[in-house]
Design an enzyme around this catalytic site. Sequence first.
Site, PDB file in Angstrom:
ATOM      1  N   LYS A  14       0.849  -1.195   0.000  1.00  0.00           N
ATOM      2  CA  LYS A  14       0.000   0.000   0.000  1.00  0.00           C
ATOM      3  C   LYS A  14       0.878   1.235   0.000  1.00  0.00           C
ATOM      4  CE  LYS A  14       0.788   1.403   4.421  1.00  0.00           C
ATOM      5  NZ  LYS A  14       1.481   2.687   4.769  1.00  0.00           N
ATOM      6  N   MET A  95      11.144  -4.034   3.358  1.00  0.00           N
ATOM      7  CA  MET A  95      10.779  -3.925   4.772  1.00  0.00           C
ATOM      8  C   MET A  95      11.164  -2.558   5.326  1.00  0.00           C
ATOM      9  SD  MET A  95      11.701  -7.786   6.110  1.00  0.00           S
ATOM     10  CE  MET A  95      13.370  -7.789   5.462  1.00  0.00           C
ATOM     11  N   GLY A  98       7.365   1.608   4.843  1.00  0.00           N
ATOM     12  CA  GLY A  98       6.078   2.294   4.829  1.00  0.00           C
ATOM     13  C   GLY A  98       5.117   1.741   3.801  1.00  0.00           C
ATOM     14  N   GLY A 101       4.296  -4.142   4.098  1.00  0.00           N
ATOM     15  CA  GLY A 101       4.552  -5.521   3.710  1.00  0.00           C
ATOM     16  C   GLY A 101       4.218  -6.547   4.772  1.00  0.00           C
ATOM     17  N   ALA A 104       0.471  -6.719   5.218  1.00  0.00           N
ATOM     18  CA  ALA A 104      -0.142  -7.372   4.062  1.00  0.00           C
ATOM     19  C   ALA A 104       0.013  -8.888   4.156  1.00  0.00           C
ATOM     20  CB  ALA A 104       0.485  -6.852   2.770  1.00  0.00           C
ATOM     21  N   ASP A 134      -2.361  -1.762  10.676  1.00  0.00           N
ATOM     22  CA  ASP A 134      -2.682  -1.693   9.246  1.00  0.00           C
ATOM     23  C   ASP A 134      -3.340  -2.962   8.708  1.00  0.00           C
ATOM     24  OD1 ASP A 134      -1.670   0.855   9.076  1.00  0.00           O
ATOM     25  OD2 ASP A 134       0.231   0.274   8.155  1.00  0.00           O
TER      26      ASP A 134
END
Length: 275
Positions: A14, A95, A98, A101, A104, A134
């Site tokens: 993202k 990694m 921001g 990862g 996700a 997130d």
Amino acid sequence: MEQNGSTVVRAYAKINLSLDVVKKRDDGYHEINSLFQNISLYDRLSIVKIDRGLEIKSNVEIENNILYKVWDLFCEKYKEPEFGFRVILEKNIPMEAGLGGGSADAAALLFFLGKTFKIPTSELLNLAIKIGSDVPFFLIGGTAVVKGKGEKIEPLPALKGYYVDLLTSENGISTKEAYSLLNPSLFNRAPCSPYVLYEAYKNRNAGEIKRCTYNIFEKVVANNYKEIMANIKRLRRTHITAALTGSGSAVFGVSFRDGKYKFVSRGVEYEETKL
């Protein structure tokens, strides 16, 4: 893609088209106001059944990998299944950049477990916020306004026809470090709400997109990470807009015409299934 009878799940990165911090809460978390967007850069999780537990193999260091936390919390809530899974994690998302990862990847495994054991998304979202701020967004994915500590998600109709280039720094920035450097005097300084920026993208208004692009953490990196600011300036010369994503260290540039990646409407999805 079928890989030796495995189920393959894609976990998309993202970017934050805008990111402001509203306040620091009493529990230590910060409340954000942000426009999230998934892009076509992804990690791949190849998952196969095994006798018991969770095994992880990866092309990167996996000690304390967030996937173990997903499994532990899942088993704590629903009891450990009679069989387990081996996950081969192919990391492509940088990694400490921001780009989300780790979150996700966590959402991808949670998505897989939810589909496998027929658990509704509403329950998965409650579990996701315990894994990471997130993670809930990636279960929903696409384009969304995200508030609170990440649990308040308002999905928006997908934005199409945009392309993205990324520049990364050799030195990653930990989220914890970045937030510790924030001064409360910087809170609530975004020039536009995420909704105004979304409308600018929807209407392909380049001037308004540029005006409303904002990331509070650029105030932090400006004094501490000169390479990152140089990357932002470099992309701003060739793209509609450019900014830091998340708390860094990656920066993105958005274009109407071309770029290495594009906006996508999913956070996680099956590549191909065969269990």
